[in-house]
Scaffold this active site. Structure first.
Site: not given
Ligand code: ADP
Length: 363
Positions: A135, A187, A190, A202
């Protein structure tokens, strides 16, 4: 796909914790399909998806986000954007079956946690193999592609302390696009640092995101949808709910540059029975939105500072129909960095994962 281009129709799907996003490529050039079946299927799918803007009870096409004249794998066409709540997945599967969508589409590129969670159901119910993509890879790929294809994709808010003068302005990445930070508010949240087309990491995240806003707001106000929560927040005042610096100091805490209007304690008034009796659902919705947004701004600022990167792109569906949060984020980044950090927003806010996923066979 091992370098082969799959037959049309081309879809990219991002099955998130709250929303499923579906991107569909409609070819507009004169190249014809290889087989009769492919032509027929593509024509049926295109008709159904482009003639409607609502599908079943909960599917929506975001026509205002449609992207014309995009080039993917040497084909020219239009990208269409559709979303539905992930909780409605069974209805989506039924509808796909009914519309004959599944009969001949053999592979769909999918990302998001749902690409894993629903893999077996897609296989068993639709005889459809999900080609799974990561993703965050998809998010970055989709974002870079969209920024490169659309001159007016990025914008920023200027003069956000003055409500009347506050407006959006187009933002163009100058010659050096990199590095920049991406804060994806879905939701959960990141935070990524992007150094080049295939070079990102990340760096942080928080579970206090869009899902938290909607969850808490539903508990506190009894609202039923995200759009209703935003509408309530637009008509409320968080000052009745939050304890400000001036509530504690009687004015500003000037020694450390903290203005009186600054929130010192989110929901800090709500321990008092009298104050609770004075707040409306609207005030509670606004305070929830401000609390979640300021927390994200704070994390984004620290990440940007740590990485020594001054441009921060905020994306994700939490920002859908949500100018209040965009203005708050813009102001927070600008104010606390003395104007050195900049908040940037993108028109296709929640769709980059799905776009990047669709592009995965064009690598
Ligand atoms: P995810 O991939 O985790 O589902 P999204 O980027 O799609 O993340 O964002 C989901 C968040 O967007 C929700 O938590 C909510 O705050 C907000 N949101 C915006 N529009 C809607 C909607 N129509 N229904 C539910 N949530 C919405």
């Amino acid at each position: 796909f091992n370098g082969t281009i799959p037959p049309m129709p081309w879809f990219g799907m991002d099955i998130g914790g709250t929303l499923s996003k579906l991107v569909f490529f409609e070819p507009k050039d004169s190249i014809t399909a290889q087989t009769e079946d492919e032509t027929q299927l593509l024509s049926n799918v295109t008709k159904y998806l482009t003639k409607n803007s609502a599908y079943g009870k909960s599917g929506h096409r975001d026509a205002h986000q449609q992207m014309d004249n995009v080039q993917i794998c040497n084909r020219i066409g239009t990208l269409h954007f559709i979303r539905f709540p992930t909780s409605e997945m069974n209805n989506f599967l039924d509808l796909s079956k009914k519309k004959g969508m599944a009969a001949s589409v053999s592979t769909v590129c999918a990302t998001g946690g749902g690409a894993f969670k629903f893999e077996d159901i897609f296989k068993n119910e639709l005889n459809l193999k999900l080609c799974k993509c990561d993703e965050l890879d998809s998010l970055i790929r989709g974002l870079l592609f969209t920024v490169a294809s659309n001159n007016n994709e990025c914008y920023f808010w200027s003069q956000c302390t003055e409500d009347e003068q506050c407006s959006t302005q187009e933002y163009t990445f100058q010659h050096n696009k990199y590095p920049f930070i991406v804060v994806n508010i879905g939701s959960g949240v990141s935070v990524l640092a992007v150094y080049g087309p295939n070079n990102y990491k990340r760096i942080s995240g928080t579970s206090i995101g869009g899902g938290t806003f909607l969850g808490l707001c539903s508990l506190l106000t009894g609202c039923n949808t995200f759009d209703e929560a935003i509408e309530l927040a637009a008509n409320g005042d968080n000052v009745k709910v939050d304890k400000l610096v001036r509530d504690i100091y009687g004015g500003s805490y000037s020694r450390f540059g903290l203005p009186g209007e600054l929130v010192a304690s989110s929901f800090g008034h709500m321990n008092s029975k009298e104050k609770r009796a004075q707040v409306s659902r609207e005030d509670l919705a606004r305070a929830t939105l401000v609390t979640i947004t300021n927390n994200i701004a704070s994390i984004a600022r620290m990440c940007a500072l740590n990485e020594r990167i001054d441009r921060v792109c905020f994306v994700g569906n939490f920002l859908r129909v949500n100018p209040i949060s965009m203005k708050l984020l813009s102001h927070a980044m600008d104010y606390w960095s003395n104007g050195s950090q900049k908040a940037i927003f993108l028109n296709h806010e929640g769709y980059f994962g799905a776009i990047g996923c669709l592009l995965s066979f064009d690598e």
